[in-house]
Scaffold this motif. Structure first.
Motif, short mmCIF file in Angstrom:
data_model
loop_
_atom_site.label_atom_id
_atom_site.label_comp_id
_atom_site.label_asym_id
_atom_site.label_seq_id
_atom_site.Cartn_x
_atom_site.Cartn_y
_atom_site.Cartn_z
N ARG A 59 110.49 47.01 70.67
CA ARG A 59 109.16 46.88 70.05
C ARG A 59 109.08 47.74 68.79
N SER A 60 107.97 47.58 68.09
CA SER A 60 107.70 48.32 66.85
C SER A 60 108.76 48.05 65.79
N VAL A 61 109.13 46.79 65.67
CA VAL A 61 110.10 46.38 64.66
C VAL A 61 109.50 45.27 63.81
N CYS A 62 109.85 45.26 62.53
CA CYS A 62 109.42 44.15 61.68
C CYS A 62 110.38 42.98 61.91
N TYR A 63 110.21 41.90 61.17
CA TYR A 63 110.97 40.68 61.47
C TYR A 63 112.44 40.75 61.06
N ASP A 64 112.73 41.09 59.80
CA ASP A 64 114.13 41.06 59.34
C ASP A 64 114.40 42.17 58.32
N ARG A 65 115.64 42.26 57.87
CA ARG A 65 116.06 43.31 56.93
C ARG A 65 115.26 43.25 55.63
N LYS A 66 115.06 42.06 55.09
CA LYS A 66 114.31 41.91 53.84
C LYS A 66 112.91 42.49 54.00
N ALA A 67 112.28 42.22 55.12
CA ALA A 67 110.93 42.77 55.39
C ALA A 67 110.98 44.28 55.50
N LEU A 68 111.99 44.79 56.19
CA LEU A 68 112.14 46.24 56.36
C LEU A 68 112.31 46.92 55.01
N GLU A 69 113.16 46.35 54.17
CA GLU A 69 113.43 46.95 52.85
C GLU A 69 112.23 46.83 51.92
N SER A 70 111.36 45.86 52.15
CA SER A 70 110.20 45.68 51.27
C SER A 70 109.09 46.70 51.54
N ARG A 71 109.13 47.34 52.69
CA ARG A 71 108.08 48.33 53.01
C ARG A 71 108.29 49.58 52.17
N LYS A 72 107.24 50.01 51.53
CA LYS A 72 107.33 51.21 50.69
C LYS A 72 107.17 52.48 51.51
N GLU A 73 106.35 52.43 52.55
CA GLU A 73 106.13 53.60 53.39
C GLU A 73 105.89 53.17 54.83
N HIS A 74 105.97 54.11 55.73
CA HIS A 74 105.78 53.86 57.16
C HIS A 74 106.69 52.75 57.68
N LYS A 75 107.96 52.85 57.30
CA LYS A 75 108.92 51.84 57.73
C LYS A 75 109.22 51.98 59.22
N PRO A 76 109.37 50.83 59.91
CA PRO A 76 109.82 50.91 61.30
C PRO A 76 111.30 51.30 61.32
N ASP A 101 106.86 41.93 57.28
CA ASP A 101 107.06 43.38 57.24
C ASP A 101 106.13 44.13 58.20
N SER A 102 105.26 43.40 58.89
CA SER A 102 104.36 44.07 59.83
C SER A 102 105.11 44.46 61.10
N TYR A 103 104.58 45.46 61.78
CA TYR A 103 105.13 45.83 63.08
C TYR A 103 104.06 46.53 63.87
N TYR A 104 104.13 46.34 65.19
CA TYR A 104 103.13 46.89 66.09
C TYR A 104 103.80 47.40 67.35
N ALA A 105 103.19 48.38 67.97
CA ALA A 105 103.74 48.97 69.19
C ALA A 105 103.84 47.94 70.31
N ALA A 106 103.02 46.92 70.27
CA ALA A 106 103.02 45.92 71.34
C ALA A 106 103.78 44.65 70.96
N ARG A 107 104.48 44.64 69.81
CA ARG A 107 105.24 43.45 69.42
C ARG A 107 106.73 43.78 69.37
N GLY A 108 107.49 42.98 70.07
CA GLY A 108 108.94 43.10 70.06
C GLY A 108 109.55 41.74 69.84
N PHE A 109 110.65 41.48 70.52
CA PHE A 109 111.24 40.14 70.46
C PHE A 109 111.99 39.86 71.74
N ARG A 110 112.09 38.59 72.06
CA ARG A 110 112.84 38.12 73.22
C ARG A 110 114.07 37.39 72.72
N GLY A 111 115.15 37.55 73.48
CA GLY A 111 116.39 36.92 73.05
C GLY A 111 116.92 35.93 74.05
N LEU A 112 117.95 35.22 73.58
CA LEU A 112 118.67 34.30 74.45
C LEU A 112 120.16 34.50 74.22
#
Length: 188
Positions: free
Chosen positions: A89-106, A174-185
């Protein structure tokens, strides 16, 4: 301590197989007509996939068999934890989104984490299939594979279950929340 080597010790393999077998037997509604001995044989033949399942397990995913693809002769595992896996949890969607955050990066992003684990994010259709097996993400949400045309515009999709209904939503990637993660297969 985690090793960079994507292999489990014999003891770790046996412990994981015992956990997976117990979950398989306890949740037979998820995989009617499938035989654990055949699943175990496939797992023992592919230690890299077993390593990936261990990663799913240690991050809180509670992986379980949800199907069998006759065409490819593969068993399909999904994360079946009641809520989005706690260790993802507390992750943004992808690398591009992570790199686009100026502050408070996950600390990380869903796509890179899944790739490092050797798994894929569930697509919306797969997420809806999972929800046919139980009630998941009633308090959390999970990123799902996002179509490229949405992603190109800066968005990403996530799903959850509220009011006994499965919803798909959009958010900035680039958003991220404590209650959002991801499920895999994982296909084995």
């Amino acid at each position: 301590m985690k090793s960079n080597k994507k292999e489990l010790s014999p003891t770790q393999r046996q412990e994981l197989l015992a956990v997976l077998r117990s979950r398989f037997e306890k949740n037979s509604n998820r995989h009617k007509g499938l035989d654990w001995a055949k699943v175990q044989a496939k797992l023992e033949a592919d230690t890299k996939k077993l390593w990936s399942l261990n990663e799913m397990e240690t991050t809180g995913g509670e992986p379980d068999v949800v199907g069998y693809d006759k065409g490819t002769d593969e068993y399909i595992f999904y994360d079946c934890s009641t809520e989005s896996p706690k260790g993802r949890r507390s992750v943004c969607y992808d690398r591009k989104a992570l790199e686009s955050r100026k502050e408070h990066k996950p600390e990380n992003n869903a796509i890179d984490m899944a790739a490092a684990m050797g798994i894929e994010l569930l697509a919306e259709e797969q997420y809806r299939e999972l929800q046919q097996l139980g009630k998941f993400d009633t308090k959390t949400s999970s990123w799902v594979k996002t179509p490229s045309d949405i992603r190109k515009l800066g968005g990403a999709l996530f799903c959850d279950r509220r009011y006994d209904t499965v919803f798909v939503y959009h958010n900035g990637a680039d958003s991220y929340y404590a209650a959002r993660g991801f499920r895999g297969l994982l296909r084995v």
